[in-house]
Scaffold this motif. Structure first.
Motif, PDB file in Angstrom:
ATOM      1  N   TRP A 285       8.221  42.673  24.768  1.00  9.08           N
ATOM      2  CA  TRP A 285       8.168  41.371  24.059  1.00  9.08           C
ATOM      3  C   TRP A 285       8.865  41.545  22.480  1.00  9.08           C
ATOM      4  O   TRP A 285       9.121  42.721  22.311  1.00  9.08           O
ATOM      5  CB  TRP A 285       6.879  40.824  23.806  1.00  9.08           C
ATOM      6  CG  TRP A 285       6.061  41.676  23.212  1.00  9.08           C
ATOM      7  CD1 TRP A 285       5.660  41.681  21.788  1.00  9.08           C
ATOM      8  CD2 TRP A 285       5.053  42.574  23.624  1.00  9.08           C
ATOM      9  NE1 TRP A 285       4.955  42.576  21.463  1.00  9.08           N
ATOM     10  CE2 TRP A 285       4.415  43.092  22.685  1.00  9.08           C
ATOM     11  CE3 TRP A 285       4.814  43.026  24.919  1.00  9.08           C
ATOM     12  CZ2 TRP A 285       3.582  44.418  22.930  1.00  9.08           C
ATOM     13  CZ3 TRP A 285       3.895  44.239  25.326  1.00  9.08           C
ATOM     14  CH2 TRP A 285       3.456  44.644  24.109  1.00  9.08           C
TER      15      TRP A 285
ATOM     16  N   ASP B 127      12.072  35.632  22.941  1.00  7.65           N
ATOM     17  CA  ASP B 127      12.925  36.942  23.058  1.00  7.65           C
ATOM     18  C   ASP B 127      14.310  36.549  22.912  1.00  7.65           C
ATOM     19  O   ASP B 127      15.007  37.429  22.640  1.00  7.65           O
ATOM     20  CB  ASP B 127      12.935  37.004  24.800  1.00  7.65           C
ATOM     21  CG  ASP B 127      11.753  37.630  25.241  1.00  7.65           C
ATOM     22  OD1 ASP B 127      10.689  38.018  24.534  1.00  7.65           O
ATOM     23  OD2 ASP B 127      11.455  37.710  26.437  1.00  7.65           O
TER      24      ASP B 127
ATOM     25  N   TRP C  43      12.284  44.873  19.845  1.00  4.34           N
ATOM     26  CA  TRP C  43      11.586  44.649  21.164  1.00  4.34           C
ATOM     27  C   TRP C  43      10.415  45.616  21.159  1.00  4.34           C
ATOM     28  O   TRP C  43      10.415  46.681  20.355  1.00  4.34           O
ATOM     29  CB  TRP C  43      12.526  45.261  22.367  1.00  4.34           C
ATOM     30  CG  TRP C  43      13.420  44.180  22.720  1.00  4.34           C
ATOM     31  CD1 TRP C  43      14.777  44.422  22.528  1.00  4.34           C
ATOM     32  CD2 TRP C  43      13.285  43.110  23.477  1.00  4.34           C
ATOM     33  NE1 TRP C  43      15.459  43.371  23.064  1.00  4.34           N
ATOM     34  CE2 TRP C  43      14.384  42.467  23.756  1.00  4.34           C
ATOM     35  CE3 TRP C  43      12.189  42.491  23.957  1.00  4.34           C
ATOM     36  CZ2 TRP C  43      14.839  41.291  24.385  1.00  4.34           C
ATOM     37  CZ3 TRP C  43      12.491  41.142  24.475  1.00  4.34           C
ATOM     38  CH2 TRP C  43      13.663  40.729  24.577  1.00  4.34           C
TER      39      TRP C  43
END
Length: 66
Positions: free
Chosen positions: A28, A40, A52
């Motif tokens: 995520w 995202d 990330w």
């Protein structure tokens, strides 16, 4: 086009899409400074300050926020 190849094609597309979406659930996007989950799209655009994050499959504990 006969019905059987159409059904096979539809099933293949359905299972492929499900497989691709399953991979994305392992990571995520988070804002670095606050460790807040965000859309995202921030990480996909390589927006500075976002990265990330993933579970990583390890048993490491997360840092406590103060």
């Amino acid at each position: 086009m006969p019905k059987m190849p159409r059904l096979l094609l539809a099933a293949t597309v359905l299972f492929s899409a499900a497989g691709l979406s399953a991979c994305s659930s392992d990571r995520w996007c988070e804002h670095d400074a606050t460790d807040t989950r965000v859309s995202d799209s921030y990480c996909e655009r390589n927006t500075p300050g976002y990265e990330w994050e993933s579970d990583g499959g390890s048993s490491k504990k997360r840092k406590k926020r103060t």
